[in-house]
Design a protein around this motif. Sequence first.
Motif, PDB file in Angstrom:
ATOM      1  N   GLN A   1      42.022  46.917  82.849  1.00 50.42           N
ATOM      2  CA  GLN A   1      43.448  46.869  83.155  1.00 50.42           C
ATOM      3  C   GLN A   1      43.663  46.306  84.557  1.00 50.42           C
TER       4      GLN A   1
ATOM      5  N   LEU B   1      45.496  42.810  85.921  1.00 48.58           N
ATOM      6  CA  LEU B   1      46.604  42.790  86.878  1.00 48.58           C
ATOM      7  C   LEU B   1      46.385  41.750  87.957  1.00 48.58           C
TER       8      LEU B   1
ATOM      9  N   PHE C   1      42.942  41.652  93.822  1.00 47.62           N
ATOM     10  CA  PHE C   1      43.514  42.945  93.491  1.00 47.62           C
ATOM     11  C   PHE C   1      42.479  44.016  93.172  1.00 47.62           C
TER      12      PHE C   1
ATOM     13  N   LEU D   1      40.407  50.812  98.259  1.00 45.26           N
ATOM     14  CA  LEU D   1      41.378  51.872  98.533  1.00 45.26           C
ATOM     15  C   LEU D   1      40.911  53.188  97.916  1.00 45.26           C
TER      16      LEU D   1
ATOM     17  N   THR E   1      45.886  54.952  95.635  1.00 43.33           N
ATOM     18  CA  THR E   1      45.302  54.006  94.695  1.00 43.33           C
ATOM     19  C   THR E   1      46.225  53.820  93.500  1.00 43.33           C
ATOM     20  N   TRP E   2      46.667  54.913  92.959  1.00 44.19           N
ATOM     21  CA  TRP E   2      47.558  54.818  91.815  1.00 44.19           C
ATOM     22  C   TRP E   2      48.878  54.166  92.186  1.00 44.19           C
TER      23      TRP E   2
ATOM     24  N   ILE F   1      48.376  50.532  92.080  1.00 49.20           N
ATOM     25  CA  ILE F   1      48.217  50.039  90.719  1.00 49.20           C
ATOM     26  C   ILE F   1      49.551  50.041  89.971  1.00 49.20           C
TER      27      ILE F   1
ATOM     28  N   MET G   1      51.617  47.013  88.294  1.00 46.78           N
ATOM     29  CA  MET G   1      51.921  47.015  86.862  1.00 46.78           C
ATOM     30  C   MET G   1      53.410  46.856  86.617  1.00 46.78           C
TER      31      MET G   1
ATOM     32  N   SER H   1      50.244  62.416  84.870  1.00 50.18           N
ATOM     33  CA  SER H   1      49.165  63.279  85.331  1.00 50.18           C
ATOM     34  C   SER H   1      47.884  62.903  84.629  1.00 50.18           C
ATOM     35  N   VAL H   2      46.811  63.290  85.238  1.00 53.06           N
ATOM     36  CA  VAL H   2      45.533  63.022  84.602  1.00 53.06           C
ATOM     37  C   VAL H   2      45.259  64.174  83.636  1.00 53.06           C
ATOM     38  N   ASP H   3      46.039  65.186  83.789  1.00 58.22           N
ATOM     39  CA  ASP H   3      45.878  66.362  82.965  1.00 58.22           C
ATOM     40  C   ASP H   3      46.826  66.311  81.779  1.00 58.22           C
TER      41      ASP H   3
ATOM     42  N   LYS I   1      47.275  59.765  82.800  1.00 53.97           N
ATOM     43  CA  LYS I   1      46.510  58.772  83.540  1.00 53.97           C
ATOM     44  C   LYS I   1      45.133  58.712  82.920  1.00 53.97           C
ATOM     45  N   PRO I   2      44.532  57.591  82.852  1.00 48.05           N
ATOM     46  CA  PRO I   2      45.004  56.297  83.342  1.00 48.05           C
ATOM     47  C   PRO I   2      46.121  55.707  82.477  1.00 48.05           C
ATOM     48  N   ILE I   3      47.060  55.128  83.142  1.00 47.95           N
ATOM     49  CA  ILE I   3      48.232  54.608  82.458  1.00 47.95           C
ATOM     50  C   ILE I   3      48.070  53.134  82.132  1.00 47.95           C
ATOM     51  N   ARG I   4      48.485  52.818  80.964  1.00 46.36           N
ATOM     52  CA  ARG I   4      48.369  51.435  80.527  1.00 46.36           C
ATOM     53  C   ARG I   4      49.652  50.663  80.801  1.00 46.36           C
ATOM     54  N   MET I   5      49.479  49.405  80.888  1.00 48.59           N
ATOM     55  CA  MET I   5      50.643  48.558  81.133  1.00 48.59           C
ATOM     56  C   MET I   5      51.681  48.719  80.049  1.00 48.59           C
TER      57      MET I   5
END
Lengths: 145, 572
Positions: free
Chosen positions: A24, A28, A36, A43, B30-31, B34, B38, B99-101, B121-125
């Motif tokens: 993914q 991106l 990226f 990070l 980080t998220w 991302i 996205m 959440s990752v949970d 999470k992880p989240i898709r586009m």
Amino acid sequence: MRRQLQTMRKSLFDQGYLDEQFVQLEELQDDANPNFVEEVVTLYYRDSGRIILNIEQALERKPFDFNKLDAYMHQFKGSSSSIGAKKVKAESTLFREYCRSRNGEGCMRTFQQLKKEYATLRRKLEAYFQLARQAGPVETACRPK
Amino acid sequence: MVFLEGGFSSPRNDAFPAGLRVLVVDDDPTWLKILEKMLKKCSYEVTTCGLARDALSLLRERKDGYDIVISDVNMPDMDGFKLLEHVGLEMDLPVIMMSVDGETSRVMKGVQHGACDYLLKPIRMKELRNIWQHVFRKKIHEVRDIESLEGIESIQLTRSGCDLFDDGYFLGGDDTTSGRKRKDADNKHEDRDLTDPSTKKARVVWTVDLHQKFVRAVNQIGFDKVGPKKILDLMNVPWLTRENVASHLQKYRLYLSRLQKESDIKNSFIGMKHTDPPSKDSTASFGLHKPRNTMPDDVLNGTYSFSMSNSLAQSVDLKGQADRNGITSVPMAEPKGALSKDISDSQKTKSSQMSFDHSLGSVDSGVSFASFGSTNPSPYSWTDIPEIQFKQEYEPFQPENGFNQLPLPEPSMIEKDVNRSRTEVKPLFDEYRSNLVEHLSPADLVDLFPVQSKNQTLKNQVFNPISATKSSMKTKDISQNCLADSEFAQRNMNAAGIGVPLASLSEDLQICWLQGDGYPMNFALQDFECSEYNNPALIAETPFYLFGAPRFDHEHLLDPTEYFAIDQGLFA
């Protein structure tokens, strides 16, 4: 060199170091953000390093505050999921299980393992990015199926 | 592609959903990076925030500056759920949790608190690409809900109101919405407040001041008698429309019920025994994660009751008075659920109280009775039916006023719950009871009704009994009436007639749901843009949770409608 890159990349997936999320990230990457993936990984290591430190400190205090440990690991896991760090994530999950069952020994063991995986992945990714830079600003990956 | 015409106040109507203004809140840098990337790829306008605090101030600063908020659940400075509540109440924006949970309980909690979606999470586009639907849905619902609330079945209104939608929007075959909303098709065009739907798009920001006026008006009128029109008149704010008030009222109710539940739980934490009878039956489940109920496996059972109690408690609290009685807005739905289930024997008297209070409140919001957190372990129909097991640990209090509204939604529902063996009503509600009962005047019912009309007969059923039982609160009979077989009903009834009904209603809804009636959906959807949560699948597995008593750990899902009631409380 491209081929080398591809091989390296493929092995990262095959060996279970990375999962779909990494792809993914690769998707991106574009002209606006040509580096990226590397940026995100950098990070990640920077931020998660902080959490690792917190956990280490927490593990030094006895008795263990399992709730806190669990919370930290939850954070760490979330972070690790962002780059698709598969093995690291698995260890995180295990660690949390031990936290829930109040197994201090298990926590410590798992944490050691986690740090190992964490470091290994970092090494591998660093090598990968280095090669990628050398290979040129080309789409470095064919998305794995 | 959907084109909104004038429906959105933002200037990017034409290209919708491109340019959707998203606010992302996550403490993980980080998220954040991302997600930003996205979302930009989806052509959305992104603003990132690392702290919930900052996010809130950003939102407050630019009242109309964002269309949707995406927030992580775990953040250092503020609980994501709390942020969620605030946003819902103050800004009325759709909020997506992440959440990752992915634990069910957490997700439920999210829904309870009003999240319109919960991403793992992880989240898709592709997951992010679709978030615009929440924005759109909310807009539609706002119109619809308000109208329903007002009991305005006027199709005309809908028409005019929906003209915007119909003409401008490609509703994707959703034209039925307007028709659906006005189920009753009474075509009572009564209140023309809902004039031009387009106008209502200007989002009203409920400032502290405005909210105070609102609360004052509500208290003045009497919680059980409130109606958007009355409140509006009293508030005397020229630019405010009835719709605005109506939707805010819904939220307020939910909020109250949630508070109530919480306090109930605290108060009634007495002996939440799961299997124990009556008095303490696991009502403690409020917030208790699996309340000790003997039905340990049935999480649903235990947890549901919480919602109810909380709501009740909250309602009370909200009243802004120490005395809980006032909580009319109690999310009735909650108590119901819990009550019915557990109430089976022991609690007859008690349980009803609790739930009713809430139920009443919640009725409006959408009958989210889901909060059945029956503490009783009795294996409720959850498995069979999404019955709400309310185990309310109400102490058998005799509702003086009889929660009049034990809106027992179809007794059949209750039956299903049959297992509710114990609906212990928390004693907390004693105060409530009296107050609630009073409050649960027909007015409440009326409120409920609007919902019904929207939703369907289901509601009607429920409400009807309520009114009837209003006065009989005291008697268990009420519950009986309402809740057909379930003892619970009886119990609950005692308490707040309404509460119970709600619960039942919720159950009903649930049941309906399961049965594909789709009723529940309506309720929940009321102004929940999270209608997506109403998917039967979800319902099926999680009994309707009453108001999101978020406090309850039981983490039962609250019916979105219920949740609204709670929302309201946030302001308070």
